[in-house]
Write an enzyme that holds these catalytic residues in place. Structure first.
Site, mmCIF file in Angstrom:
data_model
loop_
_atom_site.group_PDB
_atom_site.id
_atom_site.type_symbol
_atom_site.label_atom_id
_atom_site.label_comp_id
_atom_site.label_asym_id
_atom_site.label_seq_id
_atom_site.Cartn_x
_atom_site.Cartn_y
_atom_site.Cartn_z
ATOM 1 N N ASP A 14 0.755 -1.186 0.115
ATOM 2 C CA ASP A 14 0.039 -0.064 0.127
ATOM 3 C C ASP A 14 0.923 1.305 0.027
ATOM 4 O O ASP A 14 1.810 1.402 0.549
ATOM 5 C CB ASP A 14 -0.891 0.012 1.161
ATOM 6 C CG ASP A 14 -2.038 0.824 0.961
ATOM 7 O OD1 ASP A 14 -2.368 1.438 -0.140
ATOM 8 O OD2 ASP A 14 -2.825 1.097 1.813
ATOM 9 N N ASN A 62 -10.820 -2.661 -5.510
ATOM 10 C CA ASN A 62 -10.018 -1.711 -6.267
ATOM 11 C C ASN A 62 -10.652 -1.345 -7.964
ATOM 12 O O ASN A 62 -10.300 -0.539 -8.528
ATOM 13 C CB ASN A 62 -8.622 -2.260 -6.835
ATOM 14 C CG ASN A 62 -7.569 -1.979 -5.238
ATOM 15 O OD1 ASN A 62 -6.918 -2.916 -5.018
ATOM 16 N ND2 ASN A 62 -7.867 -0.964 -4.526
HETATM 17 C C1 IPE Z 1 -5.469 -2.735 -0.242
HETATM 18 O O1 IPE Z 1 -5.279 -1.088 -0.443
HETATM 19 C C2 IPE Z 1 -5.352 -3.273 -1.432
HETATM 20 C C3 IPE Z 1 -4.208 -3.624 -2.094
HETATM 21 C C4 IPE Z 1 -2.907 -3.127 -1.612
HETATM 22 C C5 IPE Z 1 -4.113 -4.248 -3.332
HETATM 23 P P1 IPE Z 1 -6.184 -0.171 -0.736
HETATM 24 O O2 IPE Z 1 -5.473 1.001 -0.750
HETATM 25 O O3 IPE Z 1 -7.148 -0.678 -1.866
HETATM 26 O O4 IPE Z 1 -7.053 -0.420 0.524
HETATM 27 P P2 IPE Z 1 -7.893 0.920 1.375
HETATM 28 O O5 IPE Z 1 -8.976 1.268 0.471
HETATM 29 O O6 IPE Z 1 -7.015 1.906 1.894
HETATM 30 O O7 IPE Z 1 -8.424 0.303 2.655
HETATM 31 C C1 IPE Z 2 -1.505 0.168 -3.604
HETATM 32 O O1 IPE Z 2 -1.294 1.588 -3.493
HETATM 33 C C2 IPE Z 2 -1.633 -0.327 -4.783
HETATM 34 C C3 IPE Z 2 -3.087 -0.663 -5.111
HETATM 35 C C4 IPE Z 2 -3.937 -0.983 -4.142
HETATM 36 C C5 IPE Z 2 -3.321 -1.444 -6.528
HETATM 37 P P1 IPE Z 2 -2.302 2.681 -3.646
HETATM 38 O O2 IPE Z 2 -2.757 2.972 -4.863
HETATM 39 O O3 IPE Z 2 -3.533 2.290 -2.766
HETATM 40 O O4 IPE Z 2 -1.733 3.859 -2.958
HETATM 41 P P2 IPE Z 2 -2.483 4.509 -1.914
HETATM 42 O O5 IPE Z 2 -2.966 3.930 -0.697
HETATM 43 O O6 IPE Z 2 -3.484 5.581 -2.607
HETATM 44 O O7 IPE Z 2 -1.388 5.882 -1.550
HETATM 45 MG MG MG Z 3 -4.142 2.524 -0.629
#
Ligand code: IPE
Ligand code: IPE
Ligand code: MG
Length: 240
Positions: A14, A62
């Site tokens: 994340d 996602n």
């Molecule tokens: C969790 O991260 C999913 C992945 C890392 C693939 P998200 O960024 O989607 O989760 P939330 O929305 O912060 O809970």
């Molecule tokens: C994790 O990084 C990757 C996926 C969930 C695909 P994020 O895209 O959630 O990045 P933040 O949390 O918005 O910084």
């Molecule tokens: Mg995230």
């Protein structure tokens, strides 16, 4: 393998978007740089003798992100698969995906995923599972459906019977989950298999999470004492 290391490590990767935003770049740039961290964690796990590594790459939630970001992630995963398939295979890494039958997944990507799984299916050094289009609740519902399909009686519905019906039933429970970026939540990740996992929440954003920090997490894991609801060996000794 070093004694006391986790058998099964999972990473909730994340913070890619925030990494890019902090630098005035587009979120997709964060996803692109994140590939380096993925390689580091795979290589370090392989070098340390970790048997099972699971990476959370795309959740069932996602799909709600903007179409352009979703499309970019699909392309990125496909390019990474093609680029790294030979070296993963050469290292004896069995690769497979967890989740992943949503019709929005491009056909050619689904084909590449299946081909990589097939190519590496006989490898035994390490199993790399990419949780992609994964949702913990969705996985439990699917397993429950097969219980019904198999016609089990009420008494036959046990934890073992359900666990045997998950997508990859040979996967052991997760020992350690590392979620980067400081967010302290589960976000629908492997809900069944994390029941007694240890968690770590390094504040580092995933694109900056590299080998040294990962090794430090593995070291911290070795210092933790797991109890599984019991008293732990030493506490029990004191009682006698
Ligand atoms: C969790 O991260 C999913 C992945 C890392 C693939 P998200 O960024 O989607 O989760 P939330 O929305 O912060 O809970
Ligand atoms: C994790 O990084 C990757 C996926 C969930 C695909 P994020 O895209 O959630 O990045 P933040 O949390 O918005 O910084
Ligand atoms: Mg995230």
């Amino acid at each position: 393998m070093v004694a006391g290391l986790p058998r099964h490590v999972a990473c909730v990767m994340d913070g890619n978007g925030r990494w890019a935003e902090q630098r005035g770049r587009t979120r997709t740039e964060g996803h692109r740089v994140a590939e380096g961290s993925v390689i580091d964690v795979i290589e370090t796990s392989h070098a340390c003798g970790i048997e099972w590594l699971t990476l959370y790459a795309f959740s069932t939630e996602n799909w709600t992100r903007p179409d352009a970001e979703v499309a970019f992630l699909m392309r990125l995963v496909q390019r990474a698969l093609r680029r790294h398939a030979p070296s993963l295979h050469l290292r004896g890494i069995r690769c497979r995906f967890l989740g992943g039958d949503d019709p929005r997944i491009p056909r050619s990507l689904a084909r590449d995923i299946a081909e990589l799984a097939e190519l590496t299916s006989g490898n035994t050094r390490m199993t790399l599972t990419v949780a992609f289009d994964h949702g913990g609740r969705d996985a439990i519902v699917r397993a429950a459906r097969t219980l019904v399909r198999d016609g089990l009686t009420e008494d036959a519905v046990t934890e073992e019977a359900l666990a045997a019906r998950f997508q990859h039933p040979d996967t052991p429970d997760v020992d350690l989950v590392i979620r980067t970026s400081g967010e302290q939540r589960v976000s629908n990740f492997m809900l069944w298999q994390i029941a007694y996992a240890e968690w770590m929440f390094p504040p580092t954003l995933w694109p900056d999470f590299r080998a040294a920090e990962y090794r430090a997490c593995l070291e911290e894991y070795r210092r933790r004492k797991r109890r599984y609801g019991g008293l732990g060996r030493f506490d029990a000794m004191e009682m006698i």
